[in-house]
Motif scaffolding. Sequence first.
Motif, PDB file in Angstrom:
ATOM      1  N   VAL B 214       0.861  -1.177   0.000  1.00  0.00           N
ATOM      2  CA  VAL B 214       0.000   0.000   0.000  1.00  0.00           C
ATOM      3  C   VAL B 214       0.902   1.232   0.000  1.00  0.00           C
ATOM      4  CG1 VAL B 214      -1.606   1.266   1.472  1.00  0.00           C
ATOM      5  CG2 VAL B 214      -1.845  -1.205   1.227  1.00  0.00           C
ATOM      6  N   GLU B 215       0.689   2.153  -0.936  1.00  0.00           N
ATOM      7  CA  GLU B 215       1.570   3.330  -0.985  1.00  0.00           C
ATOM      8  C   GLU B 215       0.868   4.515  -1.629  1.00  0.00           C
ATOM      9  OE1 GLU B 215       4.153   3.619  -4.181  1.00  0.00           O
ATOM     10  OE2 GLU B 215       2.980   2.188  -5.331  1.00  0.00           O
ATOM     11  N   LEU B 250      -7.766  -2.575   4.690  1.00  0.00           N
ATOM     12  CA  LEU B 250      -7.654  -1.550   3.650  1.00  0.00           C
ATOM     13  C   LEU B 250      -8.560  -0.355   3.947  1.00  0.00           C
ATOM     14  CD1 LEU B 250      -7.184  -3.730   0.441  1.00  0.00           C
ATOM     15  CD2 LEU B 250      -5.462  -2.500   1.771  1.00  0.00           C
ATOM     16  N   GLN B 251      -9.412  -0.487   4.966  1.00  0.00           N
ATOM     17  CA  GLN B 251     -10.132   0.688   5.470  1.00  0.00           C
ATOM     18  C   GLN B 251      -9.365   1.316   6.633  1.00  0.00           C
ATOM     19  OE1 GLN B 251     -14.609   0.484   5.703  1.00  0.00           O
ATOM     20  NE2 GLN B 251     -14.176  -1.708   5.538  1.00  0.00           N
ATOM     21  N   ARG B 255      -6.883   5.472   6.444  1.00  0.00           N
ATOM     22  CA  ARG B 255      -7.480   6.530   7.272  1.00  0.00           C
ATOM     23  C   ARG B 255      -6.608   6.836   8.475  1.00  0.00           C
ATOM     24  NH1 ARG B 255     -13.160   7.686   5.937  1.00  0.00           N
ATOM     25  NH2 ARG B 255     -13.691   6.264   4.259  1.00  0.00           N
ATOM     26  N   SER B 256      -5.986   5.811   9.051  1.00  0.00           N
ATOM     27  CA  SER B 256      -5.141   6.024  10.235  1.00  0.00           C
ATOM     28  C   SER B 256      -3.803   6.638   9.866  1.00  0.00           C
ATOM     29  CB  SER B 256      -4.868   4.686  10.934  1.00  0.00           C
ATOM     30  OG  SER B 256      -6.072   4.110  11.351  1.00  0.00           O
ATOM     31  N   ARG B 261      -9.277   8.324   2.539  1.00  0.00           N
ATOM     32  CA  ARG B 261     -10.313   7.292   2.510  1.00  0.00           C
ATOM     33  C   ARG B 261      -9.759   6.026   1.880  1.00  0.00           C
ATOM     34  NH1 ARG B 261     -14.600  11.649   0.289  1.00  0.00           N
ATOM     35  NH2 ARG B 261     -15.127  12.533   2.306  1.00  0.00           N
ATOM     36  N   MET B 262      -8.918   6.238   0.873  1.00  0.00           N
ATOM     37  CA  MET B 262      -8.298   5.121   0.187  1.00  0.00           C
ATOM     38  C   MET B 262      -6.927   5.608  -0.241  1.00  0.00           C
ATOM     39  SD  MET B 262      -9.901   3.205  -3.068  1.00  0.00           S
ATOM     40  CE  MET B 262      -9.106   1.787  -3.757  1.00  0.00           C
ATOM     41  N   ASN B 263      -5.916   4.741  -0.128  1.00  0.00           N
ATOM     42  CA  ASN B 263      -4.592   5.185  -0.537  1.00  0.00           C
ATOM     43  C   ASN B 263      -4.507   5.154  -2.059  1.00  0.00           C
ATOM     44  OD1 ASN B 263      -4.723   2.362   0.591  1.00  0.00           O
ATOM     45  ND2 ASN B 263      -3.184   2.195  -1.003  1.00  0.00           N
ATOM     46  N   PRO B 264      -3.664   5.990  -2.646  1.00  0.00           N
ATOM     47  CA  PRO B 264      -3.619   6.079  -4.118  1.00  0.00           C
ATOM     48  C   PRO B 264      -3.227   4.772  -4.824  1.00  0.00           C
ATOM     49  CG  PRO B 264      -2.595   8.001  -3.124  1.00  0.00           C
ATOM     50  CD  PRO B 264      -2.881   7.047  -2.009  1.00  0.00           C
TER      51      PRO B 264
END
Lengths: 223, 478
Positions: B214-215, B250-251, B255-256, B261-264
Amino acid sequence: MRVALFVTCFNDTLFPDTGRAVVTLLERLGCSVEFPLEQTCCGQMHVNSGYAHEAAPLLARFERVFASDVVVSPSASCVAHVREHVPGVRAFELTEFLVDELGVVDVGASFPHRVVLHPTCHSLRLLKVGDRPRRLLAAVRGIDLVELDAAEECCGFGGTFAVKNADTSMAMLSDKLRHVLDTRAEVCTAADTSCLMHIGGALRRQRAGVRTMHLAEILAAQE
Amino acid sequence: MSFPAAARTTLADAQLRRNLGKATTLIREKRLRAVSELPDWEALRAAGEAIKARAMATLPEQLERLEASVTQAGGVVHWARDGAEANAIVAGIARSNGADEVIKVKSLATDEIGLNEALEASGIRAIETDLAELIVQLAHDKQSHILVPAIHKNRAEIRALFERTIAAGQSLGNEASAIAEAARTHLRAKFLSVPVAVSGANFGVAETGTVVVVESEGNGRMCVTLPRVLVTVMGIEKVLPQWRDLEVFLQLLPRSSTAERMNPYTSLWTGVTPGDGPQEFHLVLLDNGRTRVLADEIGRAALHCIRCSACLNVCPVYERVGGQAYESVYPGPIGAILTPQLRGLDAAPSLPWASSLCGACYEVCPVKIDIPSILVHLRGRVVREQKSSLSPEALAMKAMAAAFGSRRRYEGAQRLARLGRGPLARAALPGWTAMRDLPEPPRETFRDWWRLRHRPGGDVAGRASPGGLVLPPDEGSS
């Protein structure tokens, strides 16, 4: 209602005014207050410093001394500690007791001064007392209750943290002081004497002209 | 260096404190907004905690399932007991592919084991492609934040660094876009030419063999799609039992972490797909102290961490001292419980005390790690396992506990304290009075006042006071 005062070793030894104020306040509200003289310390400092073994007899003693009582204490931090470790004892922090058990918000106090409240970490995050201290203060006659910036941030006391990590503790405290001084309050109050000793110690060193008073002292006042 | 000593150095850096204060205040407010949008945030946190607890309770089984799934999908799984084994595996793969350079996706696990330095020693150059990691690498600096390793640097400092290194001689001006463009130009050439990429993993799904990264920048996506060979170093605690578990994390994570809301960019890959992406995939499963953490029933919850860095951003200690004072790739509150457990308590004995126990970290943790309780637990372990029972502190603690053990001794100690002596007075150590006054000892203790008030002729003696009835015999034994 009969209540037993758990004054805490800290207030007993160093801040007797806090205990006296709790007695005055509770008696004014119709409670009969007992003070079991066998009480000493709840062992919070020992547990939080890694000496749980040494704290065990102190917790056992607390349970024995207060077993059959409704306990009221002017320390959010100590109440959070005994609630976790001695769940059998019914212990209330003062503002919880006033609002939830006695059902009062206006305690008949009068304190015509500009006051700022430091809500304290353990009040907020361990006991979750929410806005009870603020509601009690807001009902005091004559009070000018002002908002504290970054109020929910720790003052940097943290028990032995203030000594073991003195530099970091002071960096946190200087930001808290700046926010307190920005309010131009005469009095900074809180539901825990330990935070107040830390904040007040620096205010005195700086001759800032701001006093620290435990919340109970303001609620007991009838100026 | 101990934490207090390291903190003393970083606290003196006024620029660092300004940079950090500004950055953490901003992200704190954004996180709160992003989290408040979700009506089921607390349920999500509880689900995240439960999934992680189950994964850790069944870790051997989950890892074997993951190995089977990855192998079936055409990947190769390696097991590394420690950093040295993992580094040797990665270096071996690079060498056998004739690579003298590898490109890297931002990864804490590879920072933890010092992979870049190990590769360098084997004649292989690791090129960081995450912008902040690149900044840290070019400056020969250390990371100071889990998510934003260069959070301690401001724009002017970064511009000067790039002008000195990757954009040698060129003047970049003050626009963020021009500074980013210098990094883009530098990295693009590497994406297109380097044959081996190394990544970490946010999650590895046992059920399907899928690895997830995730990035925000897309540079990670370049690394996991363009080179011919991809090596992922994954801490064993990153395994999730099922595909559907991702829905929760993934939620929770974006956000944290970035308050989005969603990572790119969310990249997921399962083994090897012929003709699409890397044609060789290696998964290195890294222990490096994790099974030791798992053996501690209270401390093991630290393994639930999903590296969001929300605890750093709200921590009043981190905000003032910065990440480098923690001397670990895992700084802040999570670092204070993870580093001593991963490396051993003797390697970082002062970190469990790097907290005022204010509880702000626990409040924001997306998987509900009770960091304050684990800190207290680890303090107890350090005291029992590392410190002498005859240290001045241990003796003072024992003396105080003894004083509190009976009413007679306690009241005696109170009298001594008023004279500035005895166990209660000694509790106020020199660190206190450097910048704070001690309260004046009161003329009487609370109990002195209470006793006076309730003696015959005292101000409540005449009425039926319950207080008057509770005077116990003046006997100290409990």
